[in-house]
Design an enzyme around this catalytic site. Structure first.
Site, PDB file in Angstrom:
ATOM      1  N   LYS A 196       0.834  -1.202   0.000  1.00  0.00           N
ATOM      2  CA  LYS A 196       0.000   0.000   0.000  1.00  0.00           C
ATOM      3  C   LYS A 196       0.872   1.257   0.000  1.00  0.00           C
ATOM      4  O   LYS A 196       0.667   2.171  -0.772  1.00  0.00           O
ATOM      5  CB  LYS A 196      -0.929  -0.038   1.222  1.00  0.00           C
ATOM      6  CG  LYS A 196      -1.840   1.153   1.328  1.00  0.00           C
ATOM      7  CD  LYS A 196      -2.847   1.001   2.452  1.00  0.00           C
ATOM      8  CE  LYS A 196      -3.538   2.337   2.701  1.00  0.00           C
ATOM      9  NZ  LYS A 196      -4.563   2.283   3.720  1.00  0.00           N
ATOM     10  N   GLU A 202      10.558  -4.679   4.439  1.00  0.00           N
ATOM     11  CA  GLU A 202      10.623  -6.092   4.031  1.00  0.00           C
ATOM     12  C   GLU A 202      10.317  -6.220   2.542  1.00  0.00           C
ATOM     13  O   GLU A 202      11.033  -6.885   1.785  1.00  0.00           O
ATOM     14  CB  GLU A 202       9.579  -6.925   4.809  1.00  0.00           C
ATOM     15  CG  GLU A 202       9.847  -7.089   6.275  1.00  0.00           C
ATOM     16  CD  GLU A 202       9.167  -6.034   7.137  1.00  0.00           C
ATOM     17  OE1 GLU A 202       8.944  -4.903   6.621  1.00  0.00           O
ATOM     18  OE2 GLU A 202       8.866  -6.324   8.305  1.00  0.00           O
ATOM     19  N   GLY A 254      -4.947  -1.769   4.756  1.00  0.00           N
ATOM     20  CA  GLY A 254      -4.119  -2.890   4.304  1.00  0.00           C
ATOM     21  C   GLY A 254      -4.771  -4.246   4.548  1.00  0.00           C
ATOM     22  O   GLY A 254      -4.824  -5.108   3.671  1.00  0.00           O
ATOM     23  N   ARG A 255      -5.292  -4.451   5.753  1.00  0.00           N
ATOM     24  CA  ARG A 255      -5.841  -5.770   6.094  1.00  0.00           C
ATOM     25  C   ARG A 255      -7.245  -5.980   5.541  1.00  0.00           C
ATOM     26  O   ARG A 255      -7.848  -7.009   5.773  1.00  0.00           O
ATOM     27  CB  ARG A 255      -5.794  -5.981   7.608  1.00  0.00           C
ATOM     28  CG  ARG A 255      -6.459  -4.897   8.423  1.00  0.00           C
ATOM     29  CD  ARG A 255      -6.105  -5.013   9.900  1.00  0.00           C
ATOM     30  NE  ARG A 255      -6.607  -3.884  10.670  1.00  0.00           N
ATOM     31  CZ  ARG A 255      -5.981  -2.731  10.850  1.00  0.00           C
ATOM     32  NH1 ARG A 255      -4.802  -2.525  10.290  1.00  0.00           N
ATOM     33  NH2 ARG A 255      -6.513  -1.782  11.594  1.00  0.00           N
ATOM     34  N   GLU A 340      -4.883  -6.749  14.706  1.00  0.00           N
ATOM     35  CA  GLU A 340      -4.369  -5.434  14.309  1.00  0.00           C
ATOM     36  C   GLU A 340      -5.502  -4.407  14.371  1.00  0.00           C
ATOM     37  O   GLU A 340      -5.276  -3.230  14.619  1.00  0.00           O
ATOM     38  CB  GLU A 340      -3.758  -5.482  12.899  1.00  0.00           C
ATOM     39  CG  GLU A 340      -2.885  -4.282  12.577  1.00  0.00           C
ATOM     40  CD  GLU A 340      -2.046  -4.445  11.321  1.00  0.00           C
ATOM     41  OE1 GLU A 340      -0.839  -4.748  11.425  1.00  0.00           O
ATOM     42  OE2 GLU A 340      -2.592  -4.277  10.214  1.00  0.00           O
ATOM     43  N   HIS A 371      -4.780 -33.288  17.176  1.00  0.00           N
ATOM     44  CA  HIS A 371      -3.645 -34.110  17.599  1.00  0.00           C
ATOM     45  C   HIS A 371      -2.509 -33.244  18.117  1.00  0.00           C
ATOM     46  O   HIS A 371      -1.363 -33.690  18.187  1.00  0.00           O
ATOM     47  CB  HIS A 371      -3.206 -34.982  16.427  1.00  0.00           C
ATOM     48  CG  HIS A 371      -4.309 -35.879  15.950  1.00  0.00           C
ATOM     49  ND1 HIS A 371      -4.555 -37.120  16.504  1.00  0.00           N
ATOM     50  CD2 HIS A 371      -5.279 -35.676  15.041  1.00  0.00           C
ATOM     51  CE1 HIS A 371      -5.620 -37.649  15.916  1.00  0.00           C
ATOM     52  NE2 HIS A 371      -6.084 -36.802  15.027  1.00  0.00           N
ATOM     53  N   LYS A 500       9.033  -0.746  14.211  1.00  0.00           N
ATOM     54  CA  LYS A 500       9.614  -0.392  12.899  1.00  0.00           C
ATOM     55  C   LYS A 500      10.690   0.674  13.073  1.00  0.00           C
ATOM     56  O   LYS A 500      11.765   0.599  12.490  1.00  0.00           O
ATOM     57  CB  LYS A 500       8.520   0.179  11.977  1.00  0.00           C
ATOM     58  CG  LYS A 500       7.586  -0.844  11.389  1.00  0.00           C
ATOM     59  CD  LYS A 500       6.656  -0.152  10.379  1.00  0.00           C
ATOM     60  CE  LYS A 500       5.496  -1.038   9.997  1.00  0.00           C
ATOM     61  NZ  LYS A 500       4.482  -0.344   9.193  1.00  0.00           N
TER      62      LYS A 500
HETATM   63  O1  F6P Z   1       3.109  -3.166   9.808  1.00  0.00           O
HETATM   64  C1  F6P Z   1       1.736  -3.229   9.651  1.00  0.00           C
HETATM   65  C2  F6P Z   1       1.297  -2.868   8.264  1.00  0.00           C
HETATM   66  O2  F6P Z   1       1.253  -1.500   8.124  1.00  0.00           O
HETATM   67  C3  F6P Z   1      -0.032  -3.510   7.964  1.00  0.00           C
HETATM   68  O3  F6P Z   1      -1.089  -2.789   8.444  1.00  0.00           O
HETATM   69  C4  F6P Z   1       0.021  -3.665   6.484  1.00  0.00           C
HETATM   70  O4  F6P Z   1      -0.909  -4.584   6.025  1.00  0.00           O
HETATM   71  C5  F6P Z   1       1.446  -4.095   6.298  1.00  0.00           C
HETATM   72  O5  F6P Z   1       2.170  -3.389   7.264  1.00  0.00           O
HETATM   73  C6  F6P Z   1       2.027  -3.886   4.937  1.00  0.00           C
HETATM   74  O6  F6P Z   1       1.997  -2.543   4.558  1.00  0.00           O
HETATM   75  P1  F6P Z   1       2.190  -2.120   3.061  1.00  0.00           P
HETATM   76  O7  F6P Z   1       1.088  -2.726   2.254  1.00  0.00           O
HETATM   77  O8  F6P Z   1       2.139  -0.624   3.049  1.00  0.00           O
HETATM   78  O9  F6P Z   1       3.526  -2.640   2.586  1.00  0.00           O
END
Ligand code: F6P
Length: 536
Positions: A196, A202, A254-255, A340, A371, A500
């Site tokens: 987003k 990452e 995002g979620r 979240e 199990h 972060k």
């Molecule tokens: O660290 C949490 C977050 O901001 C989430 O809410 C989001 O889904 C994820 O990181 C990834 O964010 P982005 O889509 O901006 O890379």
């Protein structure tokens, strides 16, 4: 705000759920809610008419109907970020116009969906090849909401998957991308960078690594990279041509973003028509949520059951237990969606909450979990409300006997949790095995199940794209209802920021270019350890 319900809890906590069934032969039906052939059964709980009435009163007290309509209408209900919350617009396929700040947004949503459709069709047909021929593999690089949704849904809808293979890379751990790319052809792989913000460390690290891999292996990143983001300036700076960028607005959290461009890998996997069916399933749930009376409203009753178990009964967690191997990633998806969203300590107005908001959500598919951790669910001291889900029919007609066993196990678990096994029954079992005297007593006590443990069951005919759409939308709205009743903002996530920031500041320390002296003793010692061992 929950006094009446606490009083009801005190009055009813010793009561056997089984007795509620004995006293009301229509209990299963009266304590269920249906949407078409989908059924939420919450009868295996302590909820009776009085408790349900008390829970429903919370909806009115919290002005749920008004707040629900404000969300659907595009009001800025995410107050701490000043944003609308409009993931429902992404699946508003047959609905009317939706406005944000006076501007109609549906035309844009439809345009983007049409672009996604054309891109997915071209990729699936081979009309958009990579440097070495038709695309055989798609790698979605994203994390959190830019990964969990499509990864969960691609697996869930495996029987509908007739496009290129899909892979998901999320972790910054180089092992994830190395293991995923190994064996893929860099000249026939499409990489979708899904973020987003297009700043997530990452995702950007993995995207650069994938680009190097592609360039080294004879692929063409100009043709084989696509991006999904709200930040089109950043996607351009990364070098992704505009015709391969699928944008979305910041009013999609995002979620909550699987329904739009973040679902591109899913659309490529199952095809645009099945993706449409997925959206329509979610839209059906939206309409049901907007129109069904509270008592028969699936998201509302799932939310109220959650409030009853967590806020009133005080059970700290809930388990999501899909009896469907293809829903293996659903618990992880719901962990982000629920924790979240509602893992908060302050109300919308900034005042401290006087109780926990969201519970801990966890789970695994059945029967595997049986199990592993069901021992604790049945005999541990803490009560874990369980949310079972199962389809009446699988996708493997030749293996219908497997599915019968799967269903039998699912139903057996909720029955066992409720029924339990009293001491006299446990004694009789031990006695039948020839055990006697003190040893019989000791053995019997180990075999007692307290029972009276609550569960809900979500049951549906089959896990189709439309049904998956309904299930996900059901849980989204459940989170919203719980958030409204608790008076919190379910749509921000400030709690992820501190880690972060500290990770960014620790980068040069872990590199050895900056001193760890300013850090606490533990962190400094761990950095020393890393520096001493990283080349060994
Ligand atoms: O660290 C949490 C977050 O901001 C989430 O809410 C989001 O889904 C994820 O990181 C990834 O964010 P982005 O889509 O901006 O890379």
């Amino acid at each position: 705000m929950f006094q009446d319900l606490h009083a009801l809890h005190t009055r009813t906590s010793g009561r056997r759920i089984l007795d509620l069934f004995a006293a009301d032969l229509r209990r299963a039906e009266r304590f269920s809610a249906d949407l078409g052939e989908m059924r939420l059964d919450y009868s295996k709980t302590q909820i009776d008419d009085a408790i349900r009435a008390g829970l429903i009163a919370l909806c009115d007290r919290a002005q749920l109907a008004d707040k629900r309509e404000a969300m659907f209408a595009g009001a800025p209900i995410n107050e701490t970020e000043g944003r609308a919350v409009l993931h429902t617009a992404l699946r508003n396929l047959d609905g009317g116009p939706v406005h944000v700040d006076g501007a109609e947004v549906m035309a844009d949503v439809r345009l983007t969906l049409a672009r996604m459709r054309r891109f997915a069709e071209a990729l699936r047909s081979g009309a958009l090849p990579g440097a070495g021929g038709a695309i055989t593999d798609v790698v979605n690089i994203g994390i959190g909401g830019s990964d969990l949704g499509p990864a969960m849904a691609v697996l869930a809808l495996a029987p509908y998957h007739d496009g290129p293979r899909c892979h998901f890379v999320s972790n910054v751990d180089g092992a994830h991308i190395a293991d995923t790319l190994r064996g893929l052809d860099p000249a026939r792989t499409l990489v979708i960078v899904a973020s987003k913000t297009f700043t997530t460390i990452e995702t950007m690290t993995n995207a650069r690594t994938a680009r190097d891999w592609m360039q080294r292996g004879g692929g063409d990143p100009e043709r084989q990279f696509a991006a999904v983001s709200t930040a089109t300036d950043r996607t351009a700076a990364f070098g992704i041509p505009g015709d391969r960028v699928f944008g979305f607005a910041d009013w999609v959290g995002g979620r909550y973003s699987l329904w739009g461009p973040i679902g591109l890998s899913l659309m490529i996997a199952i095809g645009p028509d099945d993706f449409d069916a997925f959206l329509r399933g979610a839209q059906e749930m939206d309409r049901h949520f907007q129109s069904a009376p509270w008592e028969k409203n699936l998201p509302v009753m799932l939310a109220l059951t959650g409030i009853w178990h967590h806020q009133i009964c005080g059970h700290p967690s809930r388990a999501v237990l899909p009896y469907d191997q293809r829903l293996a990633r659903l618990p992880a998806y719901l962990q982000q969606l629920e924790m979240e969203s509602n893992g908060k300590s302050v109300a919308m107005d900034g005042t401290a909450l006087d109780q926990a908001a969201g519970p801990i959500v966890w789970g695994e598919p059945g029967t595997n979990g049986q199990h592993a951790f069901y021992q604790l669910i049945h005999q541990g001291k803490q009560v874990v409300p369980c949310e079972f889900m199962v389809a009446a029919r699988g996708h493997e007609p030749d293996l219908a006997h497997h599915h019968r066993l799967l269903i039998a196990n699912c139903l057996a678990q909720s029955e066992a949790l409720m029924r339990g096994r009293p001491l006299d029954e446990a004694r009789a079992i031990a006695a039948a095995r020839g055990v006697a005297g003190d040893e019989l007593e000791r053995q019997a006590r180990h075999r007692v199940f307290a029972g009276n443990r609550p569960s809900t069951t979500l049951i549906y005919p089959r896990l189709t794209p439309a049904m998956l759409g309904r299930i996900i939308a059901l849980y989204e709205h459940r989170v919203f209802v719980e958030g409204v009743i608790l008076g919190i903002n379910s749509f921000d996530q400030w709690g992820v920021e501190l880690g972060k920031e500290l990770a960014t500041s620790l980068g040069p320390v872990v590199d050895g270019t900056e001193s760890a002296a300013a850090k606490d003793g533990s962190t400094a010692a761990l950095v020393d350890y890393v520096l001493a061992h990283r080349d060994t």
